[in-house]
Design an enzyme around this catalytic site. Structure first.
Site, PDB file in Angstrom:
ATOM      1  N   GLU A 174       0.785  -1.231   0.000  1.00  0.00           N
ATOM      2  CA  GLU A 174       0.000   0.000   0.000  1.00  0.00           C
ATOM      3  C   GLU A 174       0.821   1.287   0.000  1.00  0.00           C
ATOM      4  OE1 GLU A 174      -2.698  -0.077   3.300  1.00  0.00           O
ATOM      5  OE2 GLU A 174      -3.737  -1.858   2.621  1.00  0.00           O
ATOM      6  N   GLU A 388      -6.407  -7.956   1.435  1.00  0.00           N
ATOM      7  CA  GLU A 388      -6.830  -7.664   2.806  1.00  0.00           C
ATOM      8  C   GLU A 388      -8.290  -7.279   2.748  1.00  0.00           C
ATOM      9  OE1 GLU A 388      -4.674  -4.689   5.088  1.00  0.00           O
ATOM     10  OE2 GLU A 388      -2.743  -5.397   4.328  1.00  0.00           O
TER      11      GLU A 388
HETATM   12  C1  GBH Z   1      -4.554  -1.779   5.996  1.00  0.00           C
HETATM   13  O1  GBH Z   1      -4.626  -0.578   5.271  1.00  0.00           O
HETATM   14  C2  GBH Z   1      -3.102  -2.021   6.390  1.00  0.00           C
HETATM   15  O2  GBH Z   1      -2.387  -2.643   5.341  1.00  0.00           O
HETATM   16  C3  GBH Z   1      -2.968  -2.876   7.632  1.00  0.00           C
HETATM   17  O3  GBH Z   1      -1.657  -2.834   8.100  1.00  0.00           O
HETATM   18  C4  GBH Z   1      -3.946  -2.394   8.686  1.00  0.00           C
HETATM   19  O4  GBH Z   1      -3.825  -3.140   9.865  1.00  0.00           O
HETATM   20  C5  GBH Z   1      -5.358  -2.530   8.123  1.00  0.00           C
HETATM   21  O5  GBH Z   1      -5.448  -1.628   7.045  1.00  0.00           O
HETATM   22  C6  GBH Z   1      -6.469  -2.170   9.091  1.00  0.00           C
HETATM   23  O6  GBH Z   1      -6.341  -0.877   9.579  1.00  0.00           O
HETATM   24  O7  GBH Z   1      -4.724   7.223  10.439  1.00  0.00           O
HETATM   25  O8  GBH Z   1      -6.899   8.164  10.204  1.00  0.00           O
HETATM   26  O9  GBH Z   1      -5.201   8.610   8.524  1.00  0.00           O
HETATM   27  C7  GBH Z   1      -5.919  -0.178   4.845  1.00  0.00           C
HETATM   28  C8  GBH Z   1      -5.909   1.271   4.392  1.00  0.00           C
HETATM   29  C9  GBH Z   1      -4.798   3.246   5.050  1.00  0.00           C
HETATM   30  C10 GBH Z   1      -6.847   2.653   6.122  1.00  0.00           C
HETATM   31  C11 GBH Z   1      -4.474   4.196   6.178  1.00  0.00           C
HETATM   32  C12 GBH Z   1      -6.529   3.603   7.254  1.00  0.00           C
HETATM   33  C13 GBH Z   1      -5.246   5.616   7.880  1.00  0.00           C
HETATM   34  C14 GBH Z   1      -6.360   6.293   8.571  1.00  0.00           C
HETATM   35  N1  GBH Z   1      -5.637   2.176   5.506  1.00  0.00           N
HETATM   36  N2  GBH Z   1      -5.706   4.696   6.804  1.00  0.00           N
HETATM   37  S1  GBH Z   1      -5.765   7.663   9.513  1.00  0.00           S
END
Ligand code: GBH
Length: 462
Positions: A174, A388
């Protein structure tokens, strides 16, 4: 959007990868064991107050560095056929490059062998956000072009060492998230000072594509015969209203998020037009050679897709905003909403503790449409894998009640309906080759700390 219709005679195709996922930093703990060097996330969680909501760290997490045999036994007992995990770069190279740490190579060798002994195929990601801190501090990490050779050097060691024991590889997890969603705090001591903060995500993205594609070709030249894929992410994008402007905002959002990486990798080695004109004033174009190197470097379309979200145009419309290209906040040419509009039939909101956005909804009804969209737009030859998907259940009472078993009924229905959506898409002709549930265990959820629980195994962390 077609509604999931039940048909109990359906089954997943033979050879479908059916697995669970994790990532090194989120589950391993043992941050100072056996020669591991620190990663940027150790520094962020230990040294930047408030970076994770409750200042929690990954020092112990799920202790998987020591407990992997038990975890893999559990995975085998679930009856799934693959475990997707990542390797910690700063275990293998405590300083990011230079001296290799043999103890780390031995460790992951045993993790891989244990999977194989249990009949669980290992799926390995080389980089899930845990950049060796030394590389951040010496040249500013991903925004610097120096990262490319260091990453490829690391990838070479991993591909050479584990070779064909691993049937599926993901090079980078990602880049949208590690380049764009997690900017370093202002004045962070290891920050790249040469590139303006607002440009850094895009330099990072450029280097991610170069590092990914070089590592891909290197692996092929080493004779790696597993599938090697680009692991992209993002939700299904729905216009908030049926206005033309909101439709444009959705298109812009596809370009800006998934398309930022999927167009180069699956279409033509280059960014979508809208991004190209945004980048023109500061980012060098890829050369023809680079475009050729980047194009076609993913054996399947690996996508982490949890949710859907609504997009809308800014005041004045998308194009008016885009013309103002000097605006560093160009992404605001589309807005997204995490509200729970009645038009969606009332989405259940996931219990994520992320400080910036409540980004997760139970919106499984869009799954077939999303899979069709990917197949039509990027035409991946090797099919699509959902690498995922998962849901965070609200568990307000567990810390005090400490029950032996927790019933995650919302997550269960999310998984069931999501899988039905995949079956529908397969039935309609979309080539979906596998899916990986996030996550096998509750774990350190980055900025949310232990406050978001995605595990299908409950872990009473505190
Ligand atoms: C996944 O990303 C990750 O690959 C994984 O490591 C993680 O555990 C999983 O999501 C569940 O969270 O901090 O408010 O800006 C999914 C896409 C990108 C969604 C980053 C959340 C950050 C939110 N993610 N985003 S914030």
């Amino acid at each position: 959007v077609p509604m999931a219709t039940k048909n109990s005679s359906w089954s997943f195709p033979k050879g479908f990868w059916w697995g669970v996922a994790s990532a090194a930093y989120q589950v391993e703990g043992a941050v100072k064991a056996e020669g591991r060097g620190p990663s940027i996330w150790d520094a962020l969680l230990h040294r930047v107050t408030g970076y994770s909501v409750a200042n929690e760290t990954a020092d112990i997490a799920d202790n998987q560095y020591y407990m992997y045999k038990q975890d893999i036994a559990r995975i085998a007992a679930l009856g799934v056929n693959t475990y997707s995990f990542s390797i910690s770069w700063s275990r293998v190279f405590p300083f990011g490059n230079g001296q290799v740490n043999q103890l780390a190579l031995d460790h992951y060798d045993d993790v891989i062998n244990t999977c194989i002994e249990y009949g669980v195929e290992p799926s390995v990601t080389l980089y899930h956000w845990d950049l060796p801190l030394y590389l951040q501090n010496s040249y500013g990490g991903w925004p610097s072009s120096q990262i490319v050779d260091d990453f490829v050097n690391y990838a070479k060691v991993i591909f050479s060492y584990y070779g064909n024991k691993v049937p599926r590889w993901y090079i980078l997890n990602e880049p949208i998230a590690f380049c764009y969603d997690y900017p370093l705090p202002d004045n962070y001591f290891g920050a790249n000072k040469e590139i303006p903060t607002w440009q850094q995500p895009y330099w990072c993205g450029r280097h991610a594509l170069l590092a990914h594609s070089k590592a891909y070709h290197l692996a092929k030249s080493l004779g790696i015969n597993g599938t090697i894929s680009f692991k992209n992410n993002g939700g299904y994008k729905i216009p908030l209203t049926n206005s033309t402007e909101d439709a444009k905002a959705v298109e812009r959002a596809w370009d800006f998020f998934e398309g930022w990486f999927a167009n180069p990798v699956f279409i033509n080695g280059n960014f979508p037009e809208a991004l190209k004109s945004f980048f023109a004033s500061f980012l060098p174009d890829f050369t023809d050679e680079e475009k050729q190197m980047i194009n076609g470097t993913s054996d399947v379309f690996a996508h982490d897709a949890y949710t859907a979200e609504f997009y809308f145009a800014p005041k004045g419309g998308v194009d008016a905003c885009v013309q103002n290209i000097s605006n560093p906040y160009w992404p605001l040419c589309f807005g997204s909403t995490y509200n729970n509009p009645a038009s969606a039939g009332g989405w259940v909101i996931g219990a994520v503790a992320d400080p910036l956005s409540p980004w997760l909804h139970k919106t499984t009804e869009w799954v077939p449409a999303f899979l069709h969209f990917i197949a039509d737009k990027w035409k991946p030859k090797g099919g699509i894998a959902i690498t995922e998907f998962g849901f965070a259940e609200p568990f307000e009472s567990v810390k005090t009640n400490k029950p032996d078993i927790v019933f995650d009924s919302i997550r269960s229905s999310y998984y069931k309906e999501y899988l039905e959506g995949i079956l529908i898409a397969i039935d309609e002709g979309v080539n979906v080759v596998g899916c990986l549930a996030w996550s096998i265990l509750d774990n350190l959820e980055w900025r949310a700390g232990y406050g978001s629980r995605f595990g299908i195994h409950f872990y009473l962390i505190k």
